[in-house]
Write an enzyme that holds these catalytic residues in place. Structure first.
Site, PDB file in Angstrom:
ATOM      1  N   GLU A   1       0.819  -1.208   0.000  1.00 45.98           N
ATOM      2  CA  GLU A   1       0.000   0.000   0.000  1.00 45.98           C
ATOM      3  C   GLU A   1       0.853   1.258   0.000  1.00 45.98           C
ATOM      4  OE1 GLU A   1      -4.200  -0.417   2.053  1.00 45.98           O
ATOM      5  OE2 GLU A   1      -2.604  -1.121   3.360  1.00 45.98           O
TER       6      GLU A   1
ATOM      7  N   CYS B   1      -0.313  -0.941  15.506  1.00 42.08           N
ATOM      8  CA  CYS B   1      -0.216  -0.726  14.056  1.00 42.08           C
ATOM      9  C   CYS B   1      -0.836  -1.871  13.269  1.00 42.08           C
ATOM     10  CB  CYS B   1       1.254  -0.567  13.671  1.00 42.08           C
ATOM     11  SG  CYS B   1       1.505  -0.304  11.904  1.00 42.08           S
TER      12      CYS B   1
ATOM     13  N   CYS C   1      -1.569   6.951   8.977  1.00 40.32           N
ATOM     14  CA  CYS C   1      -0.491   6.195   9.604  1.00 40.32           C
ATOM     15  C   CYS C   1      -1.038   5.009  10.380  1.00 40.32           C
ATOM     16  CB  CYS C   1       0.275   7.058  10.603  1.00 40.32           C
ATOM     17  SG  CYS C   1       0.968   8.529   9.906  1.00 40.32           S
TER      18      CYS C   1
HETATM   19  N1  SAH Z   1       8.609   0.716  10.713  1.00 41.56           N
HETATM   20  C1  SAH Z   1       8.846   2.108  10.490  1.00 41.56           C
HETATM   21  C2  SAH Z   1       8.081   2.632   9.302  1.00 41.56           C
HETATM   22  C3  SAH Z   1       6.563   2.489   9.395  1.00 41.56           C
HETATM   23  S1  SAH Z   1       6.069   3.846  10.163  1.00 41.56           S
HETATM   24  C4  SAH Z   1       8.568   2.879  11.766  1.00 41.56           C
HETATM   25  O1  SAH Z   1       8.120   2.269  12.729  1.00 41.56           O
HETATM   26  O2  SAH Z   1       8.851   4.065  11.832  1.00 41.56           O
HETATM   27  C5  SAH Z   1       4.633   4.341  10.235  1.00 41.56           C
HETATM   28  C6  SAH Z   1       4.441   5.455  11.252  1.00 41.56           C
HETATM   29  O3  SAH Z   1       3.086   5.397  11.623  1.00 41.56           O
HETATM   30  C7  SAH Z   1       5.236   5.223  12.533  1.00 41.56           C
HETATM   31  O4  SAH Z   1       5.611   6.389  13.172  1.00 41.56           O
HETATM   32  C8  SAH Z   1       4.218   4.472  13.343  1.00 41.56           C
HETATM   33  O5  SAH Z   1       4.572   4.450  14.650  1.00 41.56           O
HETATM   34  C9  SAH Z   1       2.977   5.264  13.017  1.00 41.56           C
HETATM   35  N2  SAH Z   1       1.727   4.550  13.338  1.00 41.56           N
HETATM   36  C10 SAH Z   1       1.548   3.223  13.418  1.00 41.56           C
HETATM   37  N3  SAH Z   1       0.275   2.937  13.742  1.00 41.56           N
HETATM   38  C11 SAH Z   1      -0.361   4.118  13.868  1.00 41.56           C
HETATM   39  C12 SAH Z   1      -1.715   4.475  14.170  1.00 41.56           C
HETATM   40  N4  SAH Z   1      -2.638   3.555  14.361  1.00 41.56           N
HETATM   41  N5  SAH Z   1      -2.015   5.793  14.212  1.00 41.56           N
HETATM   42  C13 SAH Z   1      -1.080   6.735  13.947  1.00 41.56           C
HETATM   43  N6  SAH Z   1       0.196   6.446  13.653  1.00 41.56           N
HETATM   44  C14 SAH Z   1       0.552   5.155  13.612  1.00 41.56           C
END
Ligand code: SAH
Length: 331
Positions: free
Chosen positions: A83, A111, A318
């Site tokens: 995606e 996540c 995110c």
């Molecule tokens: N693995 C890497 C890249 C993916 S990041 C990392 O962890 O940075 C995607 C971003 O979205 C990260 O900052 C993650 O913490 C954030 N994220 C994950 N789930 C989320 C959610 N439900 N709401 C908002 N941000 C989220």
């Protein structure tokens, strides 16, 4: 478009050496097929159509949110979901959020990408083609390797893709690589010498809490991750962007703001508070709590910005990338 396959195929076809560059430039300028490349001999166009897939990914579904955010769901040739999201801002910024793995091995509790499990690393061209796809829609100028997956666990492919992004308009200074804190990858990225921004998903100020949210903490405790980010800053002189998800009653208390202040030197880190996009297990902090948390940080000298959520109603925000078709109407 697999650039190595393109070069190899053109050589096999006995084409002059400038051809690969010519085709590549057309693609990066937004062409959507070989047929459109009218400066190529006709026979060559059809030969390429048969031998070098125009994209390494096939589009399965595309959704557009009211705020202009577009989410694309692709499949790799072997059927794995990928995606990507295009975010459009009023100031003209066009930012592509790019996945680096199908699924994710890191299993962060909040996540959606971790919840679908880990399928495989994407190749450099599968990473690049997500941006190339949106380049066919319109000009793009910012890139965030912040979609599904942990970029620093697939660093070789990520670096090849990042090196090619300027060809389609995304310069290194406008490229961010986000990590959950994969320390060896942070050090490798630092010595590559690319002026990209490093983003760190921190989400908790202490190991005990962070372990429950992000199991990767057991392998790399916060102190080691912060030290690696400081080494990155020392080499690259670019502040590290710390991402901090705001989870109600979990990590949004005033003493946790104070702990963050002790952890992060404002000379080396910038902080971005992220309103939680609910995916099931947690509730997001209220707006009021986010702002008083920010206030507490500011009082102690640590400035923070609050991330604008984009594309929520199409599950493009995110943490909502889960490779599912038709999840869009959930409200
Ligand atoms: N693995 C890497 C890249 C993916 S990041 C990392 O962890 O940075 C995607 C971003 O979205 C990260 O900052 C993650 O913490 C954030 N994220 C994950 N789930 C989320 C959610 N439900 N709401 C908002 N941000 C989220």
């Amino acid at each position: 478009m697999d650039r190595e396959l393109l070069e190899q195929t053109l050589t096999e076809l006995g084409q002059p050496s400038y051809r690969a560059k010519q085709v590549w430039e057309h693609a990066c300028a937004g062409a959507s097929s070989y047929e459109e490349m009218s400066s190529l001999p006709k026979g060559l166009r059809s030969e390429l159509s048969e031998r070098v897939p125009f994209s390494t990914l096939s589009l399965e579904q595309q959704l557009e949110a009211r705020d202009g955010t577009v989410k694309a769901l692709f499949r790799t040739h072997d059927g794995h979901p990928v995606e990507s999201v295009l975010m459009r801002y009023r100031d003209g910024r066009r930012s592509v959020c790019i996945s680096t793995q199908s699924g994710c091995p890191l299993q962060c509790a909040f996540c959606a990408s971790g919840q679908m499990g880990f399928k495989r690393n994407l190749t450099a061209w599968e990473i690049f083609d997500q941006a190339l796809y949106f380049r066919q829609v319109e000009q793009v100028n910012h890139g965030a390797l912040m979609g599904m997956g942990e970029p620093l666990m697939n660093l070789t492919a990520v670096l090849t893709a990042v090196r090619a992004l300027p060809d389609l308009g995304i310069g290194h200074r406008h490229t961010s690589v986000s990590t959950a804190g994969w320390v060896p990858g942070i050090d490798k990225l630092a010595v590559e010498g690319l002026p990209v921004r490093l983003a760190l998903s921190l989400h908790a100020p202490d190991d005990e809490l962070r372990r429950t949210l992000m199991p990767v903490t057991a392998r790399f405790p916060i102190a080691e991750v912060i030290a690696a980010c400081e080494r990155f800053y020392a080499l690259r002189r670019r502040k590290v962007l710390v991402e901090y998800l705001m989870l109600a009653g979990v990590n949004d208390r005033p003493e946790q703001a104070r702990a963050l202040v002790r952890l992060l030197d404002p000379g080396r880190f910038k902080l971005n508070l992220i309103p939680y996009n609910e995916t099931g297990a947690f509730r997001g902090s209220s707006r009021a709590v986010i702002y008083s948390f920010r206030q507490a940080l500011a009082k102690a000298g640590l400035e923070a910005t609050v991330r604008l959520a984009r594309g929520r109603e199409i599950d493009a925000a995110c943490g909502q990338l889960a490779g599912t078709v038709g999840a869009a109407s959930r409200t």
